[in-house]
Design an enzyme around this catalytic site. Structure first.
Site, mmCIF file in Angstrom:
data_model
loop_
_atom_site.group_PDB
_atom_site.id
_atom_site.type_symbol
_atom_site.label_atom_id
_atom_site.label_comp_id
_atom_site.label_asym_id
_atom_site.label_seq_id
_atom_site.Cartn_x
_atom_site.Cartn_y
_atom_site.Cartn_z
ATOM 1 N N GLU A 75 -18.413 50.256 -0.322
ATOM 2 C CA GLU A 75 -18.313 48.999 0.421
ATOM 3 C C GLU A 75 -18.107 49.230 1.920
ATOM 4 O O GLU A 75 -17.790 48.297 2.662
ATOM 5 C CB GLU A 75 -17.178 48.157 -0.164
ATOM 6 C CG GLU A 75 -17.517 47.715 -1.592
ATOM 7 C CD GLU A 75 -16.361 47.111 -2.350
ATOM 8 O OE1 GLU A 75 -15.199 47.502 -2.100
ATOM 9 O OE2 GLU A 75 -16.611 46.257 -3.210
ATOM 10 N N TYR A 121 1.767 29.830 8.366
ATOM 11 C CA TYR A 121 1.372 31.222 8.562
ATOM 12 C C TYR A 121 -0.038 31.494 8.054
ATOM 13 O O TYR A 121 -0.754 32.336 8.599
ATOM 14 C CB TYR A 121 2.393 32.166 7.930
ATOM 15 C CG TYR A 121 3.601 32.307 8.807
ATOM 16 C CD1 TYR A 121 3.602 33.201 9.873
ATOM 17 C CD2 TYR A 121 4.725 31.506 8.612
ATOM 18 C CE1 TYR A 121 4.698 33.311 10.709
ATOM 19 C CE2 TYR A 121 5.826 31.612 9.444
ATOM 20 C CZ TYR A 121 5.813 32.517 10.488
ATOM 21 O OH TYR A 121 6.900 32.619 11.325
#
Length: 212
Positions: A75, A121
């Site tokens: 990947e 957040y």
């Protein structure tokens, strides 16, 4: 730019931390750090983030081509794609963390915005999370879509797979992918219950700039 020896140790330390805390398992997950204008350190293929060593790391270029060292993760091309799309990003983290991977398997998600902004957040560190179509691990058919989407999003969710995040630094990418995992956990815990996500105005005030 981070010097290569320091980058190697940073990757190993981050890999160990992710593995110890169950954010990766087996030989899943991969990390990368940009070390020059056209060079990227990335974890190798078939390795466990719990045991990878500094000398095991591969070097690729920004086209995803193997330059030196052991064979890179299959990947690695995704890491290169995100770093091309985001020239100011210094690192990429990809995991198969349980809750984010579970969300990636759900039907009916908004592909432009897979997780709601349940916390401040999440809005600050992740922003909006697009869901990319399914491709088998290592299938470079995903490369173009990932690069195009990463130009405006620092975090992506790969269908039936897991999250991948680019950050200004390795620490920033780790913070973002952990926030993504915790928000995925909250999302699954709250399914079927009335929720109160951030309003669009609250979200806009916190979202990171598109190309930060």
């Amino acid at each position: 730019m981070t010097a290569a020896p320091d980058a190697r140790e940073s990757i190993v330390s981050a890999a160990r931390s992710l593995f110890r805390r169950g954010l990766t398992h087996g030989s899943t997950g991969n990390l990368s750090v940009r070390i020059g204008d056209d060079r990227v350190l990335v974890t190798p293929t078939g390795s466990s983030l719990g045991t990878v060593e500094a000398g095991d790391l591969s070097v690729i270029d920004l086209r995803g081509r193997h330059v030196e060292g052991p064979k890179p993760s299959k990947e690695a091309f995704l890491h290169a794609a995100l770093l091309r799309a985001r020239p100011r990003a210094g690192a990429v983290v990809h995991t198969h963390s349980t809750y984010a991977a579970a969300v990636s398997c759900l039907d009916g998600l908004d592909p432009r915005d897979a997780l709601p902004p349940l916390t401040a957040y999440f809005a600050m560190r992740v922003g909006r999370l697009p869901l990319l179509p399914y491709f088998a691990p290592g299938d470079r058919g995903l490369e173009r879509t990932a690069e195009e989407t990463a130009r405006t999003h620092s975090a992506l969710l790969l269908s039936n797979h897991g999250p991948i995040v680019a950050g200004a630094s390795l620490g920033a990418a780790l913070d973002a992918i952990e926030e993504l995992e915790e928000t995925a956990k909250l999302f699954l815990l709250l399914r079927g219950l009335p929720t109160r996500p951030l309003t669009p105005e609250q979200r806009r005030a916190l979202e990171p700039p598109p190309l930060s």
